[in-house]
Design a protein around this motif. Structure first.
Motif, mmCIF file in Angstrom:
data_model
loop_
_atom_site.group_PDB
_atom_site.id
_atom_site.type_symbol
_atom_site.label_atom_id
_atom_site.label_comp_id
_atom_site.label_asym_id
_atom_site.label_seq_id
_atom_site.Cartn_x
_atom_site.Cartn_y
_atom_site.Cartn_z
ATOM 1 N N GLY A 46 -2.847 5.614 -2.710
ATOM 2 C CA GLY A 46 -4.071 5.386 -3.485
ATOM 3 C C GLY A 46 -3.838 4.870 -4.893
ATOM 4 O O GLY A 46 -2.717 4.919 -5.414
ATOM 5 N N LYS A 47 -4.916 4.404 -5.518
ATOM 6 C CA LYS A 47 -4.865 3.904 -6.886
ATOM 7 C C LYS A 47 -4.748 5.053 -7.883
ATOM 8 O O LYS A 47 -5.380 6.083 -7.727
ATOM 9 C CB LYS A 47 -6.148 3.131 -7.197
ATOM 10 C CG LYS A 47 -6.141 2.713 -8.627
ATOM 11 C CD LYS A 47 -7.223 1.831 -9.092
ATOM 12 C CE LYS A 47 -7.085 1.631 -10.605
ATOM 13 N NZ LYS A 47 -5.713 1.322 -11.050
ATOM 14 N N GLY A 48 -3.944 4.852 -8.934
ATOM 15 C CA GLY A 48 -3.916 5.805 -10.034
ATOM 16 C C GLY A 48 -2.560 6.430 -10.325
ATOM 17 O O GLY A 48 -2.459 7.273 -11.215
ATOM 18 N N VAL A 187 -1.614 10.629 -3.793
ATOM 19 C CA VAL A 187 -2.895 9.982 -4.063
ATOM 20 C C VAL A 187 -3.361 9.251 -2.809
ATOM 21 O O VAL A 187 -2.682 8.340 -2.329
ATOM 22 C CB VAL A 187 -2.800 9.013 -5.259
ATOM 23 C CG1 VAL A 187 -4.182 8.475 -5.603
ATOM 24 C CG2 VAL A 187 -2.178 9.708 -6.468
ATOM 25 N N LYS A 188 -4.509 9.682 -2.282
ATOM 26 C CA LYS A 188 -5.058 9.094 -1.048
ATOM 27 C C LYS A 188 -6.140 8.078 -1.405
ATOM 28 O O LYS A 188 -6.849 8.241 -2.391
ATOM 29 C CB LYS A 188 -5.691 10.190 -0.193
ATOM 30 C CG LYS A 188 -4.718 11.299 0.153
ATOM 31 C CD LYS A 188 -4.624 11.457 1.647
ATOM 32 C CE LYS A 188 -3.520 12.426 1.993
ATOM 33 N NZ LYS A 188 -3.206 12.477 3.392
ATOM 34 N N VAL A 189 -6.274 7.076 -0.545
ATOM 35 C CA VAL A 189 -7.341 6.095 -0.707
ATOM 36 C C VAL A 189 -8.593 6.626 -0.016
ATOM 37 O O VAL A 189 -8.569 6.847 1.195
ATOM 38 C CB VAL A 189 -6.992 4.755 -0.023
ATOM 39 C CG1 VAL A 189 -8.078 3.709 -0.304
ATOM 40 C CG2 VAL A 189 -5.625 4.254 -0.439
#
Lengths: 206, 206
Positions: A46-48, A187-189
Protein backbone atom coordinates in the motif's frame (compact mmCIF):
# COMPACT_ATOMS: atom_id res chain seq x y z
CA UNK A 1 -27.52 5.92 23.94
CA UNK A 2 -31.16 5.46 24.95
CA UNK A 3 -33.84 8.10 24.41
CA UNK A 4 -34.13 8.74 28.16
CA UNK A 5 -30.49 9.74 28.62
CA UNK A 6 -29.85 13.37 29.56
CA UNK A 7 -26.70 15.17 28.39
CA UNK A 8 -25.40 14.70 31.96
CA UNK A 9 -25.95 10.94 31.69
CA UNK A 10 -24.04 10.82 28.41
CA UNK A 11 -21.19 12.82 29.91
CA UNK A 12 -21.06 10.59 33.01
CA UNK A 13 -21.08 7.43 30.90
CA UNK A 14 -18.33 8.83 28.67
CA UNK A 15 -16.24 9.79 31.71
CA UNK A 16 -16.60 6.37 33.35
CA UNK A 17 -15.64 4.61 30.12
CA UNK A 18 -12.63 6.87 29.57
CA UNK A 19 -11.46 6.49 33.20
CA UNK A 20 -11.48 2.73 32.76
CA UNK A 21 -9.69 3.06 29.43
CA UNK A 22 -7.10 5.41 30.96
CA UNK A 23 -6.38 2.96 33.78
CA UNK A 24 -5.72 0.20 31.24
CA UNK A 25 -3.55 2.46 29.07
CA UNK A 26 -1.59 3.72 32.09
CA UNK A 27 -0.91 0.17 33.19
CA UNK A 28 0.41 -0.76 29.75
CA UNK A 29 2.55 2.40 29.64
CA UNK A 30 4.04 1.62 33.08
CA UNK A 31 5.15 -1.77 31.77
CA UNK A 32 6.97 -0.22 28.79
CA UNK A 33 9.89 1.54 30.45
CA UNK A 34 12.84 0.74 28.18
CA UNK A 35 14.52 3.36 25.98
CA UNK A 36 16.41 2.12 22.96
CA UNK A 37 17.05 2.80 19.34
CA UNK A 38 14.20 1.13 17.47
CA UNK A 39 14.37 -0.83 14.23
CA UNK A 40 11.15 -0.10 12.34
CA UNK A 41 10.07 -1.75 9.09
CA UNK A 42 7.32 -0.39 6.84
CA UNK A 43 6.37 -3.02 4.25
CA UNK A 44 3.40 -4.21 2.18
CA UNK A 45 1.98 -3.06 -1.15
CA UNK A 46 0.00 0.00 0.00
CA UNK A 47 0.78 3.70 -0.27
CA UNK A 48 2.48 5.48 2.62
CA UNK A 49 5.65 3.53 3.46
CA UNK A 50 8.34 5.93 2.24
CA UNK A 51 6.33 8.99 3.22
CA UNK A 52 6.08 7.54 6.73
CA UNK A 53 9.87 7.31 6.86
CA UNK A 54 10.15 10.91 5.67
CA UNK A 55 7.70 11.99 8.38
CA UNK A 56 9.94 10.39 10.99
CA UNK A 57 12.83 12.41 9.56
CA UNK A 58 10.81 15.56 10.37
CA UNK A 59 10.10 14.24 13.88
CA UNK A 60 13.74 13.43 14.56
CA UNK A 61 14.83 16.87 13.32
CA UNK A 62 12.27 18.43 15.67
CA UNK A 63 14.03 16.69 18.56
CA UNK A 64 17.39 18.09 17.47
CA UNK A 65 18.72 14.81 16.05
CA UNK A 66 20.96 14.46 13.04
CA UNK A 67 19.49 12.23 10.33
CA UNK A 68 20.88 10.10 7.53
CA UNK A 69 18.84 9.16 4.44
CA UNK A 70 19.80 6.61 1.79
CA UNK A 71 17.36 6.17 -1.11
CA UNK A 72 18.05 2.86 -2.81
CA UNK A 73 15.51 3.06 -5.62
CA UNK A 74 14.48 6.23 -7.30
CA UNK A 75 12.57 7.14 -10.43
CA UNK A 76 13.78 9.66 -12.98
CA UNK A 77 11.79 12.52 -11.42
CA UNK A 78 13.36 14.67 -8.68
CA UNK A 79 11.31 14.11 -5.54
CA UNK A 80 9.85 16.75 -3.25
CA UNK A 81 11.30 15.06 -0.18
CA UNK A 82 14.82 15.24 -1.62
CA UNK A 83 14.46 18.87 -2.63
CA UNK A 84 13.05 19.76 0.80
CA UNK A 85 15.49 17.92 3.05
CA UNK A 86 18.51 19.05 1.06
CA UNK A 87 17.76 22.50 2.46
CA UNK A 88 19.30 21.32 5.77
CA UNK A 89 22.76 19.95 4.93
CA UNK A 90 23.95 20.44 8.53
CA UNK A 91 21.14 18.25 9.86
CA UNK A 92 20.39 15.76 7.09
CA UNK A 93 22.94 13.66 5.19
CA UNK A 94 20.89 12.89 2.06
CA UNK A 95 22.05 10.24 -0.41
CA UNK A 96 20.35 8.96 -3.54
CA UNK A 97 22.14 5.84 -4.69
CA UNK A 98 19.69 4.13 -7.03
CA UNK A 99 19.26 5.06 -10.67
CA UNK A 100 15.63 4.12 -11.06
CA UNK A 101 13.22 1.22 -10.84
CA UNK A 102 14.60 -2.20 -11.71
CA UNK A 103 12.44 -2.34 -14.82
CA UNK A 104 13.82 1.01 -15.99
CA UNK A 105 17.53 0.23 -15.62
CA UNK A 106 17.19 -3.33 -17.06
CA UNK A 107 20.76 -4.01 -16.04
CA UNK A 108 21.23 -6.30 -13.08
CA UNK A 109 25.01 -5.95 -12.76
CA UNK A 110 24.71 -2.16 -12.68
CA UNK A 111 21.84 -2.34 -10.12
CA UNK A 112 23.97 -4.56 -7.87
CA UNK A 113 26.92 -2.18 -8.17
CA UNK A 114 24.74 0.80 -7.20
CA UNK A 115 23.19 -1.12 -4.29
CA UNK A 116 26.65 -2.00 -2.97
CA UNK A 117 27.79 1.61 -3.23
CA UNK A 118 24.60 2.61 -1.39
CA UNK A 119 25.30 0.12 1.36
CA UNK A 120 28.79 1.52 1.91
CA UNK A 121 27.17 4.89 2.62
CA UNK A 122 24.51 3.31 4.85
CA UNK A 123 27.18 1.47 6.84
CA UNK A 124 28.96 4.77 7.50
CA UNK A 125 25.76 6.26 8.90
CA UNK A 126 25.06 3.13 10.98
CA UNK A 127 28.50 3.53 12.60
CA UNK A 128 28.10 7.21 13.41
CA UNK A 129 26.89 7.81 16.99
CA UNK A 130 26.04 11.42 16.08
CA UNK A 131 23.26 10.18 13.77
CA UNK A 132 19.98 9.65 15.67
CA UNK A 133 17.90 8.23 12.83
CA UNK A 134 18.82 6.44 9.60
CA UNK A 135 16.20 6.04 6.87
CA UNK A 136 16.96 3.22 4.42
CA UNK A 137 14.31 3.96 1.82
CA UNK A 138 13.26 1.04 -0.43
CA UNK A 139 15.99 -1.18 1.01
CA UNK A 140 13.47 -4.06 1.05
CA UNK A 141 13.25 -3.95 -2.75
CA UNK A 142 17.02 -4.24 -3.04
CA UNK A 143 17.07 -7.15 -0.57
CA UNK A 144 14.20 -9.00 -2.22
CA UNK A 145 16.05 -8.81 -5.56
CA UNK A 146 19.20 -10.20 -3.86
CA UNK A 147 21.17 -7.12 -4.89
CA UNK A 148 22.70 -7.14 -1.41
CA UNK A 149 23.45 -9.94 1.03
CA UNK A 150 20.72 -9.81 3.70
CA UNK A 151 22.94 -11.33 6.42
CA UNK A 152 25.58 -8.61 5.94
CA UNK A 153 22.94 -5.89 5.97
CA UNK A 154 21.35 -7.23 9.18
CA UNK A 155 24.73 -7.56 10.90
CA UNK A 156 25.54 -3.91 10.11
CA UNK A 157 22.13 -2.78 11.41
CA UNK A 158 22.56 -4.85 14.59
CA UNK A 159 26.00 -3.32 15.24
CA UNK A 160 24.72 0.30 15.25
CA UNK A 161 24.88 2.56 18.34
CA UNK A 162 22.18 1.46 20.81
CA UNK A 163 20.30 4.79 20.77
CA UNK A 164 20.08 5.00 16.96
CA UNK A 165 16.72 4.48 15.23
CA UNK A 166 16.61 2.77 11.83
CA UNK A 167 13.63 2.87 9.47
CA UNK A 168 13.54 0.43 6.54
CA UNK A 169 10.86 0.80 3.86
CA UNK A 170 9.72 -1.07 0.77
CA UNK A 171 7.47 -3.98 -0.11
CA UNK A 172 8.69 -7.52 0.37
CA UNK A 173 10.67 -7.18 3.62
CA UNK A 174 12.71 -10.36 4.14
CA UNK A 175 11.60 -12.61 7.01
CA UNK A 176 14.92 -12.30 8.85
CA UNK A 177 14.55 -8.49 8.94
CA UNK A 178 10.97 -8.80 10.25
CA UNK A 179 12.20 -11.10 13.01
CA UNK A 180 14.96 -8.71 14.03
CA UNK A 181 12.79 -5.55 13.97
CA UNK A 182 11.01 -4.09 17.02
CA UNK A 183 8.10 -2.65 15.06
CA UNK A 184 6.77 -3.85 11.71
CA UNK A 185 3.77 -2.39 9.88
CA UNK A 186 2.24 -3.87 6.76
CA UNK A 187 0.50 -1.33 4.56
CA UNK A 188 -2.43 -2.80 2.62
CA UNK A 189 -4.13 -1.29 -0.40
CA UNK A 190 -7.83 -0.63 0.17
CA UNK A 191 -7.96 1.44 -3.02
CA UNK A 192 -5.57 3.54 -5.11
CA UNK A 193 -6.04 6.67 -7.24
CA UNK A 194 -3.82 5.21 -9.99
CA UNK A 195 -6.45 2.54 -10.71
CA UNK A 196 -8.94 5.37 -11.24
CA UNK A 197 -6.81 6.89 -14.00
CA UNK A 198 -5.08 9.46 -11.79
CA UNK A 199 -1.35 9.68 -12.36
CA UNK A 200 1.23 10.09 -9.55
CA UNK A 201 0.77 13.58 -8.09
CA UNK A 202 3.57 15.88 -6.87
CA UNK A 203 3.36 16.45 -3.13
CA UNK A 204 1.68 13.09 -2.51
CA UNK A 205 3.48 10.39 -4.46
CA UNK A 206 6.85 12.06 -5.10
CA UNK B 1 19.03 -19.95 -11.39
CA UNK B 2 20.52 -23.25 -12.55
CA UNK B 3 24.15 -24.27 -12.01
CA UNK B 4 24.90 -24.10 -15.73
CA UNK B 5 23.94 -20.45 -16.08
CA UNK B 6 26.76 -18.02 -16.90
CA UNK B 7 26.71 -14.43 -15.59
CA UNK B 8 25.72 -13.41 -19.14
CA UNK B 9 22.75 -15.80 -19.02
CA UNK B 10 21.60 -14.32 -15.71
CA UNK B 11 21.93 -10.79 -17.07
CA UNK B 12 20.02 -11.68 -20.26
CA UNK B 13 17.24 -13.36 -18.29
CA UNK B 14 17.00 -10.37 -15.95
CA UNK B 15 16.87 -7.96 -18.89
CA UNK B 16 14.14 -9.90 -20.68
CA UNK B 17 12.05 -10.08 -17.52
CA UNK B 18 12.47 -6.38 -16.80
CA UNK B 19 11.66 -5.40 -20.40
CA UNK B 20 8.40 -7.31 -20.14
CA UNK B 21 7.69 -5.72 -16.76
CA UNK B 22 8.47 -2.25 -18.11
CA UNK B 23 6.07 -2.72 -21.02
CA UNK B 24 3.28 -3.62 -18.59
CA UNK B 25 4.08 -0.70 -16.28
CA UNK B 26 4.29 1.75 -19.19
CA UNK B 27 0.90 0.62 -20.43
CA UNK B 28 -0.65 1.16 -17.00
CA UNK B 29 1.00 4.58 -16.70
CA UNK B 30 -0.33 5.64 -20.12
CA UNK B 31 -3.85 4.87 -18.93
CA UNK B 32 -3.49 7.09 -15.84
CA UNK B 33 -3.38 10.57 -17.35
CA UNK B 34 -5.60 12.64 -15.04
CA UNK B 35 -4.22 15.31 -12.68
CA UNK B 36 -6.30 16.21 -9.67
CA UNK B 37 -6.15 16.95 -6.00
CA UNK B 38 -6.20 13.57 -4.27
CA UNK B 39 -8.07 12.60 -1.12
CA UNK B 40 -5.87 10.09 0.72
CA UNK B 41 -6.84 8.19 3.86
CA UNK B 42 -4.33 6.38 6.11
CA UNK B 43 -6.20 4.15 8.55
CA UNK B 44 -5.82 0.89 10.50
CA UNK B 45 -4.18 0.09 13.84
CA UNK B 46 -0.52 -0.06 12.77
CA UNK B 47 2.29 2.45 13.23
CA UNK B 48 3.05 4.94 10.46
CA UNK B 49 -0.19 6.75 9.61
CA UNK B 50 0.51 10.22 11.00
CA UNK B 51 4.17 10.03 10.09
CA UNK B 52 3.13 9.25 6.52
CA UNK B 53 1.05 12.44 6.49
CA UNK B 54 4.01 14.41 7.83
CA UNK B 55 6.23 12.93 5.11
CA UNK B 56 3.79 14.21 2.48
CA UNK B 57 4.05 17.64 4.08
CA UNK B 58 7.82 17.50 3.35
CA UNK B 59 7.11 16.36 -0.23
CA UNK B 60 4.62 19.15 -0.85
CA UNK B 61 7.02 21.76 0.56
CA UNK B 62 9.71 20.40 -1.79
CA UNK B 63 7.38 21.18 -4.69
CA UNK B 64 6.90 24.74 -3.46
CA UNK B 65 3.36 24.22 -2.16
CA UNK B 66 1.86 25.86 0.88
CA UNK B 67 0.60 23.36 3.45
CA UNK B 68 -2.01 23.39 6.21
CA UNK B 69 -1.88 21.01 9.19
CA UNK B 70 -4.63 20.47 11.76
CA UNK B 71 -3.86 18.00 14.57
CA UNK B 72 -7.12 16.90 16.16
CA UNK B 73 -5.73 14.68 18.91
CA UNK B 74 -2.53 15.31 20.73
CA UNK B 75 -0.89 13.95 23.83
CA UNK B 76 0.66 16.14 26.52
CA UNK B 77 4.16 15.87 25.01
CA UNK B 78 5.30 18.42 22.42
CA UNK B 79 5.91 16.51 19.19
CA UNK B 80 8.98 16.67 16.99
CA UNK B 81 6.87 17.21 13.88
CA UNK B 82 5.25 20.30 15.41
CA UNK B 83 8.55 21.75 16.54
CA UNK B 84 10.11 21.11 13.14
CA UNK B 85 7.35 22.40 10.87
CA UNK B 86 6.77 25.50 12.98
CA UNK B 87 10.16 26.62 11.71
CA UNK B 88 8.46 27.52 8.40
CA UNK B 89 5.52 29.80 9.27
CA UNK B 90 5.42 31.24 5.74
CA UNK B 91 4.97 27.78 4.23
CA UNK B 92 3.12 25.76 6.87
CA UNK B 93 -0.01 26.84 8.75
CA UNK B 94 0.28 24.53 11.79
CA UNK B 95 -2.66 24.12 14.17
CA UNK B 96 -3.00 21.87 17.20
CA UNK B 97 -6.63 21.82 18.26
CA UNK B 98 -6.95 18.77 20.49
CA UNK B 99 -6.00 18.71 24.14
CA UNK B 100 -5.01 15.06 24.39
CA UNK B 101 -6.31 11.56 23.95
CA UNK B 102 -9.99 10.99 24.72
CA UNK B 103 -9.08 8.93 27.78
CA UNK B 104 -6.91 11.76 29.11
CA UNK B 105 -9.43 14.58 28.81
CA UNK B 106 -12.36 12.44 30.10
CA UNK B 107 -14.71 15.25 29.12
CA UNK B 108 -16.86 14.63 26.09
CA UNK B 109 -18.46 18.10 25.88
CA UNK B 110 -15.03 19.74 25.94
CA UNK B 111 -13.68 17.27 23.33
CA UNK B 112 -16.61 18.11 21.04
CA UNK B 113 -16.04 21.84 21.51
CA UNK B 114 -12.34 21.48 20.61
CA UNK B 115 -13.15 19.30 17.59
CA UNK B 116 -15.60 21.91 16.32
CA UNK B 117 -13.06 24.69 16.77
CA UNK B 118 -10.55 22.51 14.90
CA UNK B 119 -12.98 21.97 12.06
CA UNK B 120 -13.51 25.73 11.65
CA UNK B 121 -9.76 26.03 11.05
CA UNK B 122 -9.76 23.04 8.69
CA UNK B 123 -12.64 24.52 6.70
CA UNK B 124 -10.65 27.74 6.22
CA UNK B 125 -7.72 25.75 4.80
CA UNK B 126 -10.04 23.68 2.58
CA UNK B 127 -11.38 26.93 1.06
CA UNK B 128 -7.97 28.46 0.40
CA UNK B 129 -6.77 27.87 -3.18
CA UNK B 130 -3.23 28.89 -2.14
CA UNK B 131 -2.98 25.77 0.04
CA UNK B 132 -1.75 22.74 -1.96
CA UNK B 133 -2.02 20.10 0.76
CA UNK B 134 -4.10 19.86 3.93
CA UNK B 135 -3.20 17.27 6.57
CA UNK B 136 -6.08 16.42 8.92
CA UNK B 137 -4.18 14.39 11.48
CA UNK B 138 -6.24 11.94 13.58
CA UNK B 139 -9.49 13.25 12.11
CA UNK B 140 -10.72 9.64 11.89
CA UNK B 141 -10.61 9.35 15.69
CA UNK B 142 -12.74 12.45 16.06
CA UNK B 143 -15.23 11.16 13.48
CA UNK B 144 -15.45 7.68 14.96
CA UNK B 145 -16.29 9.24 18.36
CA UNK B 146 -19.01 11.35 16.67
CA UNK B 147 -17.36 14.53 17.89
CA UNK B 148 -18.04 16.00 14.44
CA UNK B 149 -20.79 15.37 11.91
CA UNK B 150 -19.26 13.17 9.19
CA UNK B 151 -21.62 14.46 6.47
CA UNK B 152 -20.58 18.08 7.13
CA UNK B 153 -16.90 17.15 7.14
CA UNK B 154 -17.20 15.24 3.84
CA UNK B 155 -19.13 18.08 2.20
CA UNK B 156 -16.38 20.55 3.16
CA UNK B 157 -13.69 18.23 1.82
CA UNK B 158 -15.62 17.70 -1.43
CA UNK B 159 -16.01 21.46 -1.92
CA UNK B 160 -12.24 22.17 -1.81
CA UNK B 161 -10.27 23.56 -4.80
CA UNK B 162 -9.82 20.79 -7.39
CA UNK B 163 -6.00 20.82 -7.26
CA UNK B 164 -5.81 20.57 -3.44
CA UNK B 165 -4.61 17.32 -1.82
CA UNK B 166 -6.12 16.23 1.50
CA UNK B 167 -4.60 13.58 3.77
CA UNK B 168 -6.74 12.16 6.59
CA UNK B 169 -5.13 9.91 9.23
CA UNK B 170 -6.27 7.87 12.20
CA UNK B 171 -7.69 4.45 12.90
CA UNK B 172 -11.37 3.75 12.30
CA UNK B 173 -11.97 5.77 9.12
CA UNK B 174 -15.73 5.99 8.50
CA UNK B 175 -17.05 4.02 5.52
CA UNK B 176 -18.39 7.16 3.79
CA UNK B 177 -14.90 8.71 3.84
CA UNK B 178 -13.36 5.51 2.43
CA UNK B 179 -15.91 5.55 -0.39
CA UNK B 180 -15.18 9.18 -1.23
CA UNK B 181 -11.36 8.87 -1.09
CA UNK B 182 -9.14 8.19 -4.12
CA UNK B 183 -6.49 6.29 -2.19
CA UNK B 184 -6.94 4.40 1.08
CA UNK B 185 -4.23 2.45 2.90
CA UNK B 186 -4.84 0.26 5.91
CA UNK B 187 -1.81 -0.09 8.17
CA UNK B 188 -1.68 -3.44 9.97
CA UNK B 189 0.42 -4.30 13.02
CA UNK B 190 2.83 -7.16 12.38
CA UNK B 191 4.62 -6.37 15.66
CA UNK B 192 5.18 -3.35 17.89
CA UNK B 193 8.08 -2.28 20.13
CA UNK B 194 5.63 -1.20 22.87
CA UNK B 195 4.62 -4.83 23.40
CA UNK B 196 8.30 -5.62 24.00
CA UNK B 197 8.50 -3.13 26.86
CA UNK B 198 9.90 -0.25 24.81
CA UNK B 199 8.20 3.06 25.48
CA UNK B 200 7.34 5.61 22.77
CA UNK B 201 10.62 7.02 21.44
CA UNK B 202 11.26 10.63 20.41
CA UNK B 203 11.96 10.89 16.69
CA UNK B 204 9.90 7.79 15.88
CA UNK B 205 6.61 7.96 17.76
CA UNK B 206 6.39 11.69 18.54
Amino acid sequence: MTQDETPEDIEARHKAKMQKHKAAVDQRIAKADTDTGVLLVMTGPGKGKSSSGFGMVARALGHGMRVGVVQFIKGAIATGEERFYRRFPEEVAYHVTGEGFTWETQNRARDVERAEAGWEIARGLLRDPEVGLVLLDELNIVLSHDYLDTATVLADIAARPTHQHVVVTGRGAPQALIEMAHTVSEVKVVKHAFKQGIRAQPGLEF
